[in-house]
Design a protein around this motif. Structure first.
Motif, PDB file in Angstrom:
ATOM      1  N   MET A 204      22.866  83.887 -29.094  1.00 16.65           N
ATOM      2  CA  MET A 204      22.891  85.093 -29.908  1.00 16.65           C
ATOM      3  C   MET A 204      21.580  85.844 -29.709  1.00 16.65           C
ATOM      4  SD  MET A 204      24.584  83.800 -33.518  1.00 16.65           S
ATOM      5  CE  MET A 204      24.429  85.402 -34.272  1.00 16.65           C
ATOM      6  N   GLY A 205      21.622  87.158 -29.971  1.00 19.37           N
ATOM      7  CA  GLY A 205      20.414  87.965 -29.945  1.00 19.37           C
ATOM      8  C   GLY A 205      19.754  87.983 -31.312  1.00 19.37           C
ATOM      9  N   ASP A 206      18.433  88.136 -31.336  1.00 20.25           N
ATOM     10  CA  ASP A 206      17.707  88.175 -32.607  1.00 20.25           C
ATOM     11  C   ASP A 206      17.980  89.457 -33.390  1.00 20.25           C
ATOM     12  OD1 ASP A 206      16.661  85.750 -31.880  1.00 20.25           O
ATOM     13  OD2 ASP A 206      14.666  86.525 -31.361  1.00 20.25           O
ATOM     14  N   ASN A 207      18.266  90.534 -32.678  1.00 21.99           N
ATOM     15  CA  ASN A 207      18.623  91.812 -33.316  1.00 21.99           C
ATOM     16  C   ASN A 207      20.129  91.750 -33.596  1.00 21.99           C
ATOM     17  OD1 ASN A 207      18.667  94.417 -34.266  1.00 21.99           O
ATOM     18  ND2 ASN A 207      18.040  95.369 -32.341  1.00 21.99           N
ATOM     19  N   ARG A 208      20.484  91.070 -34.658  1.00 17.91           N
ATOM     20  CA  ARG A 208      21.853  90.598 -34.850  1.00 17.91           C
ATOM     21  C   ARG A 208      22.912  91.702 -34.862  1.00 17.91           C
ATOM     22  NH1 ARG A 208      21.313  85.191 -36.869  1.00 17.91           N
ATOM     23  NH2 ARG A 208      20.098  84.257 -35.168  1.00 17.91           N
ATOM     24  N   ASP A 209      22.562  92.895 -35.330  1.00 19.35           N
ATOM     25  CA  ASP A 209      23.549  93.971 -35.379  1.00 19.35           C
ATOM     26  C   ASP A 209      23.528  94.833 -34.117  1.00 19.35           C
ATOM     27  OD1 ASP A 209      24.246  93.079 -37.864  1.00 19.35           O
ATOM     28  OD2 ASP A 209      23.139  94.606 -38.964  1.00 19.35           O
ATOM     29  N   ASN A 210      22.794  94.385 -33.109  1.00 15.52           N
ATOM     30  CA  ASN A 210      22.697  95.163 -31.881  1.00 15.52           C
ATOM     31  C   ASN A 210      22.674  94.229 -30.677  1.00 15.52           C
ATOM     32  OD1 ASN A 210      22.417  97.850 -30.720  1.00 15.52           O
ATOM     33  ND2 ASN A 210      20.383  97.211 -30.070  1.00 15.52           N
ATOM     34  N   SER A 211      23.529  93.212 -30.711  1.00 18.20           N
ATOM     35  CA  SER A 211      23.536  92.206 -29.656  1.00 18.20           C
ATOM     36  C   SER A 211      24.953  91.896 -29.207  1.00 18.20           C
ATOM     37  CB  SER A 211      22.860  90.911 -30.146  1.00 18.20           C
ATOM     38  OG  SER A 211      22.968  89.889 -29.179  1.00 18.20           O
ATOM     39  N   GLU A 212      25.160  91.998 -27.910  1.00 13.98           N
ATOM     40  CA  GLU A 212      26.451  91.637 -27.305  1.00 13.98           C
ATOM     41  C   GLU A 212      26.374  90.161 -26.940  1.00 13.98           C
ATOM     42  OE1 GLU A 212      28.988  92.666 -23.243  1.00 13.98           O
ATOM     43  OE2 GLU A 212      27.398  94.004 -23.915  1.00 13.98           O
ATOM     44  N   ASP A 213      26.953  89.310 -27.790  1.00 13.10           N
ATOM     45  CA  ASP A 213      26.834  87.873 -27.552  1.00 13.10           C
ATOM     46  C   ASP A 213      28.168  87.183 -27.790  1.00 13.10           C
ATOM     47  OD1 ASP A 213      26.908  87.679 -30.419  1.00 13.10           O
ATOM     48  OD2 ASP A 213      24.748  88.023 -30.462  1.00 13.10           O
TER      49      ASP A 213
END
Length: 263
Positions: A204-213
């Motif tokens: 997952m990306g740390d910028n949770r609302d802006n991560s394509e994971d």
């Protein structure tokens, strides 16, 4: 006495050979040990910012990358080394799109993972978070792609402060890191329960609302689980950082991020 006007062909040939072997050694070094990586997007803010430049430690997990001409084939072979740990920031090849991604390891083989109301649940327990000071950046185009950040306080005029809520998330085992929140009730704030298959990982990306994971399946262009053989290496340290659209814009360099450890 030797004629000094005669070209020293042997000397020229030795120089060519020296340059050739230097390039070969550099290529081997890059292939086996370290690979440069430039952060193109904001999915890992505030740990990594657009314009951060780092070297990926390709031997951290004992994988030596080799070229892969197809989109859906592994790019490495295991030779020795340890396994990834929760909290590691890793560069890997997307299993279907043949591009390199960088995300954080959240789930190991056998783990169950779910998002509930924007909070991470791991193996049936909510992962604790602690509020931290807001992450503030300027609302402006960032990097060569000219990406504009999203903000909690949108609409925000160009040049004004763009705010994101920041928390410290502590994973089992003690690894902690910053995560950002932009909006409550986002499409990936609530997910089904994922079970990580053997030999694969959940990123997952740390910028949770802006991560394509992995919260978005491969069927709709998302990431899905990442098999171990697609791992390229661990990101350990930022070597250089520039906030501008070109490295030549020296006034946009961020010296405070030079040689900063990735945590």
């Amino acid at each position: 006495m030797a004629d000094s006007t005669v070209p020293k062909k042997d000397g020229i040939w030795e120089t060519i050979k020296t340059v050739f072997w230097a390039l070969v050694i550099a290529g081997i070094f890059r292939t086996l040990f370290f690979q440069p990586f430039w952060i193109p997007s904001g999915s890992m803010k505030d740990t990594l910012l657009i314009g951060d430049f780092l070297f990926v430690n390709k031997m951290a997990y004992g994988y030596a990358a080799v070229s892969c001409p197809f989109a859906a084939c592994p790019i490495s072979g295991r030779i020795l080394g340890s396994d990834p740990e929760r909290g590691d920031v890793v560069v890997f090849r997307h299993p279907t799109r043949n591009v390199d991604f960088i995300k954080r390891v959240i789930g190991l083989p056998g783990d169950t993972i779910q998002m509930r109301g924007g909070r991470l649940w791991l193996n049936g327990e909510e992962v604790p978070v602690t509020p931290a000071p807001d992450f503030v950046e300027t609302k402006e185009q960032q990097g060569p792609q000219g990406l504009v950040p999203r903000c909690v306080n949108d609409p925000v005029a160009q040049g004004d402060d763009c705010i994101k809520q920041r928390f410290t998330e502590e994973l089992p085992g003690g690894a902690s890191h910053s995560i950002l929140n932009i909006v409550d009730g986002w499409v990936a704030d609530d997910t089904p329960t994922f079970t990580v298959p053997e030999g694969q990982y959940f990123f997952m990306g740390d910028n949770r609302d802006n991560s394509e994971d992995l919260r978005f399946p491969q069927e709709i262009g998302g990431l899905g689980f990442v098999p171990a053989e697609y791992l390229i290496g661990r990101a350990d340290r930022i070597m250089f950082s520039s906030a501008g659209r070109s490295l030549l814009y020296f006034w946009t360099w961020r010296p405070d991020r030079f040689f900063k450890a990735v945590e």
